[in-house]
Design a protein around this motif. Structure first.
Motif, PDB file in Angstrom:
ATOM      1  N   VAL A   1      66.727   6.210   7.643  1.00 42.03           N
ATOM      2  CA  VAL A   1      66.024   7.168   6.800  1.00 42.03           C
ATOM      3  C   VAL A   1      64.615   7.350   7.342  1.00 42.03           C
ATOM      4  O   VAL A   1      63.985   6.383   7.777  1.00 42.03           O
ATOM      5  CB  VAL A   1      65.945   6.676   5.339  1.00 42.03           C
ATOM      6  N   ALA A   2      64.114   8.585   7.326  1.00 42.43           N
ATOM      7  CA  ALA A   2      62.704   8.850   7.604  1.00 42.43           C
ATOM      8  C   ALA A   2      62.122   9.552   6.386  1.00 42.43           C
ATOM      9  O   ALA A   2      62.732  10.484   5.852  1.00 42.43           O
ATOM     10  CB  ALA A   2      62.531   9.715   8.848  1.00 42.43           C
ATOM     11  N   ILE A   3      60.939   9.115   5.942  1.00 47.49           N
ATOM     12  CA  ILE A   3      60.377   9.565   4.669  1.00 47.49           C
ATOM     13  C   ILE A   3      59.059  10.292   4.911  1.00 47.49           C
ATOM     14  O   ILE A   3      58.178   9.797   5.635  1.00 47.49           O
ATOM     15  CB  ILE A   3      60.174   8.374   3.716  1.00 47.49           C
ATOM     16  N   PHE A   4      58.931  11.468   4.281  1.00 45.31           N
ATOM     17  CA  PHE A   4      57.747  12.310   4.420  1.00 45.31           C
ATOM     18  C   PHE A   4      57.296  12.771   3.036  1.00 45.31           C
ATOM     19  O   PHE A   4      58.116  13.009   2.149  1.00 45.31           O
ATOM     20  CB  PHE A   4      58.050  13.533   5.286  1.00 45.31           C
TER      21      PHE A   4
ATOM     22  N   THR B   1      69.270  -2.314   7.698  1.00 44.77           N
ATOM     23  CA  THR B   1      68.938  -0.891   7.710  1.00 44.77           C
ATOM     24  C   THR B   1      67.432  -0.708   7.892  1.00 44.77           C
ATOM     25  O   THR B   1      66.637  -1.607   7.588  1.00 44.77           O
ATOM     26  CB  THR B   1      69.384  -0.213   6.410  1.00 44.77           C
ATOM     27  N   VAL B   2      67.047   0.493   8.357  1.00 44.81           N
ATOM     28  CA  VAL B   2      65.661   0.731   8.750  1.00 44.81           C
ATOM     29  C   VAL B   2      65.167   2.055   8.175  1.00 44.81           C
ATOM     30  O   VAL B   2      65.844   3.080   8.278  1.00 44.81           O
ATOM     31  CB  VAL B   2      65.526   0.759  10.287  1.00 44.81           C
ATOM     32  N   ALA B   3      63.968   2.022   7.586  1.00 42.47           N
ATOM     33  CA  ALA B   3      63.281   3.232   7.131  1.00 42.47           C
ATOM     34  C   ALA B   3      62.053   3.451   8.001  1.00 42.47           C
ATOM     35  O   ALA B   3      61.332   2.499   8.318  1.00 42.47           O
ATOM     36  CB  ALA B   3      62.860   3.112   5.675  1.00 42.47           C
ATOM     37  N   LEU B   4      61.809   4.707   8.373  1.00 41.79           N
ATOM     38  CA  LEU B   4      60.670   5.074   9.203  1.00 41.79           C
ATOM     39  C   LEU B   4      59.712   5.941   8.398  1.00 41.79           C
ATOM     40  O   LEU B   4      60.137   6.895   7.731  1.00 41.79           O
ATOM     41  CB  LEU B   4      61.134   5.849  10.435  1.00 41.79           C
ATOM     42  N   ILE B   5      58.418   5.628   8.472  1.00 40.42           N
ATOM     43  CA  ILE B   5      57.398   6.403   7.779  1.00 40.42           C
ATOM     44  C   ILE B   5      56.346   6.819   8.805  1.00 40.42           C
ATOM     45  O   ILE B   5      55.430   6.058   9.139  1.00 40.42           O
ATOM     46  CB  ILE B   5      56.744   5.598   6.631  1.00 40.42           C
ATOM     47  N   PRO B   6      56.456   8.034   9.358  1.00 37.92           N
ATOM     48  CA  PRO B   6      55.463   8.496  10.331  1.00 37.92           C
ATOM     49  C   PRO B   6      54.142   8.865   9.650  1.00 37.92           C
ATOM     50  O   PRO B   6      54.126   9.532   8.614  1.00 37.92           O
ATOM     51  CB  PRO B   6      56.121   9.742  10.948  1.00 37.92           C
ATOM     52  N   THR B   7      53.020   8.454  10.238  1.00 35.57           N
ATOM     53  CA  THR B   7      51.699   8.800   9.714  1.00 35.57           C
ATOM     54  C   THR B   7      50.739   9.038  10.876  1.00 35.57           C
ATOM     55  O   THR B   7      51.023   8.681  12.019  1.00 35.57           O
ATOM     56  CB  THR B   7      51.094   7.690   8.824  1.00 35.57           C
ATOM     57  N   MET B   8      49.595   9.609  10.552  1.00 37.06           N
ATOM     58  CA  MET B   8      48.496   9.710  11.507  1.00 37.06           C
ATOM     59  C   MET B   8      47.361   8.764  11.118  1.00 37.06           C
ATOM     60  O   MET B   8      46.220   8.919  11.581  1.00 37.06           O
ATOM     61  CB  MET B   8      47.992  11.150  11.608  1.00 37.06           C
ATOM     62  N   GLY B   9      47.661   7.785  10.268  1.00 38.63           N
ATOM     63  CA  GLY B   9      46.654   6.809   9.892  1.00 38.63           C
ATOM     64  C   GLY B   9      45.740   7.307   8.785  1.00 38.63           C
ATOM     65  O   GLY B   9      46.066   8.249   8.070  1.00 38.63           O
ATOM     66  N   ALA B  10      44.568   6.652   8.658  1.00 36.89           N
ATOM     67  CA  ALA B  10      43.654   6.912   7.536  1.00 36.89           C
ATOM     68  C   ALA B  10      44.443   6.826   6.235  1.00 36.89           C
ATOM     69  O   ALA B  10      44.400   7.721   5.396  1.00 36.89           O
ATOM     70  CB  ALA B  10      42.958   8.249   7.686  1.00 36.89           C
ATOM     71  N   LEU B  11      45.156   5.730   6.071  1.00 35.43           N
ATOM     72  CA  LEU B  11      46.145   5.613   5.003  1.00 35.43           C
ATOM     73  C   LEU B  11      45.507   5.547   3.622  1.00 35.43           C
ATOM     74  O   LEU B  11      44.482   4.905   3.407  1.00 35.43           O
ATOM     75  CB  LEU B  11      46.995   4.360   5.224  1.00 35.43           C
TER      76      LEU B  11
END
Length: 276
Positions: free
Chosen positions: A143-146, A23-33
Motif C-alpha cells: 500500500v502507498a498512502i497519500f 506486509t509493507v506500507a509506503l508513505i512518500p514525503t518531501m520532509g518538513a513533517l
C-alpha cells in the motif's frame, strides 16, 4: 528506526521483511513533517506490519528554483518524529541516487494532469508522477498512502499506477486541519501572523460553495462568488476556484464532485479541497 539512502539498501531491508511474510506500507514525503504526514504513517501502521517513509525534496516538481531553495529541509527533526510514532524505515536518498547521470525518462499523465494545478504549474505533475513511480517500483509496497489535501495529485497517482500496472494499492487519507479549518501544510510556517489569521477563509469559502452547489446553485455562480470573497479577504492572486468531477477533474457530472482552490496569501500559495 533505520535510515537508508540507497535503493539497494531499501530493497534489501524490504526483501528481508517480505521473506518473513510481512506486509509493507509506503508513505512518500518531501520532509518538513507535520501532523498531517504523521497521520499517514499511523494509517500505514494500521494497514501493514511495516511502514516506510520517504524523504526526498524532488527538484523535478518545482517550477521555480527559488521555491525549491526555500523548501525547508529538516531531516533530523523529521526522523525524530517518525521514530516517536514507530515508523520502521526512512528512505532519504539524494538527487544523484534518484536521478543518476543519464537519467532521461519522464512520466506524464495527460488530461487529469493538465488541469488546475497542472495549468498553474506546468510540468509539476510530470515531476510528481516520475518520482512517485520510481518510489513505488523501488519499494514495491503493498500500500502507498497519500493525503487528500493534494487531491489532484492523488488522482494523478491512481491513474498512472493503474495505467502502468504497478502492483501497489494507492490509498488516500483525510486532510488534517488546525482547529480553525486551515489544512496543515509545510508552507503554513511561512505565513505572517496577520495572514495566518486570514488563511482559514479558504476552507470556509469552499464549504460555502459546496453547500450552495448541493442545494442546486449554479456552480459557475458559486465559484464567482467565492473568488470575490477570497479577494476581499486578502487573497491575491487566486489561481483557481473550481467545482470538478472528483475522479477525472473534468467538468462535474453525475458522480462525486470536488471543490478545489489555490490562492496566494502574503506570498504563500495555499491549496485546499473538499467534497462537493
Amino acid at each position: 528506526m533505520r535510515i537508508v539512502r540507497t535503493v539497494a539498501d531499501l530493497r534489501e531491508t524490504i526483501g528481508g521483511w517480505r521473506a518473513a511474510g510481512e506486509t509493507v506500507a509506503l508513505i512518500p514525503t518531501m520532509g518538513a513533517l507535520h501532523e498531517g504526514h504523521l497521520s499517514l504513517v499511523r494509517l500505514g501502521r494500521d494497514r501493514c506490519r511495516r511502514t516506510v517513509a520517504t524523504l526526498f525534496v524532488n527538484p523535478k516538481q518545482f517550477n521555480q528554483a527559488s521555491d525549491l531553495a526555500a523548501y525547508p529541509r529538516t531531516e533530523e527533526s523529521d526522523a525524530e518524529k517518525l521514530t516517536s510514532i514507530g515508523c520502521d524505515l526512512l528512505f532519504a536518498p539524494d538527487a544523484a541516487e534518484m536521478y543518476p547521470p543519464g537519467f532521461a525518462t519522464n512520466v506524464s499523465v495527460r488530461g487529469i494532469g493538465d488541469e488546475l494545478e497542472g495549468a498553474a504549474r506546468p510540468g509539476h505533475f510530470d515531476g510528481v508522477a516520475t518520482v512517485v513511480s520510481k518510489l513505488l517500483l523501488q519499494a514495491l509496497p503493498d500500500v502507498a498512502i497519500f493525503g487528500e489535501k493534494d487531491w489532484q495529485q492523488l488522482q494523478v497517482i491512481k491513474r498512472f499506477a493503474a495505467d502502468l500496472n504497478i502492483p501497489v494499492t494507492i490509498e488516500g487519507a483525510p486532510t488534517v486541519r488546525d482547529a480553525d479549518g486551515l489544512a496543515l501544510s509545510s508552507r503554513n510556517v511561512r505565513l505572517m501572523p496577520a495572514n495566518r489569521s486570514k488563511a482559514p477563509l479558504l476552507h470556509a469559502v469552499l464549504q460555502r460553495v459546496a453547500v450552495a452547489v448541493r442545494a442546486g446553485a449554479d456552480p459557475v455562480e458559486a465559484v464567482q462568488g467565492a473568488r470575490r470573497e477570497l479577494a476581499a479577504g486578502g487573497f491575491d492572486p487566486i489561481d483557481y476556484v473550481e467545482v470538478r468531477d472528483g475522479t477525472t477533474l473534468g467538468p462535474p457530472g453525475a458522480g462525486p464532485r470536488r471543490v478545489l482552490a489555490a490562492a496566494w496569501l502574503g506570498g504563500v500559495r495555499l491549496i485546499d479541497n473538499i467534497p462537493g
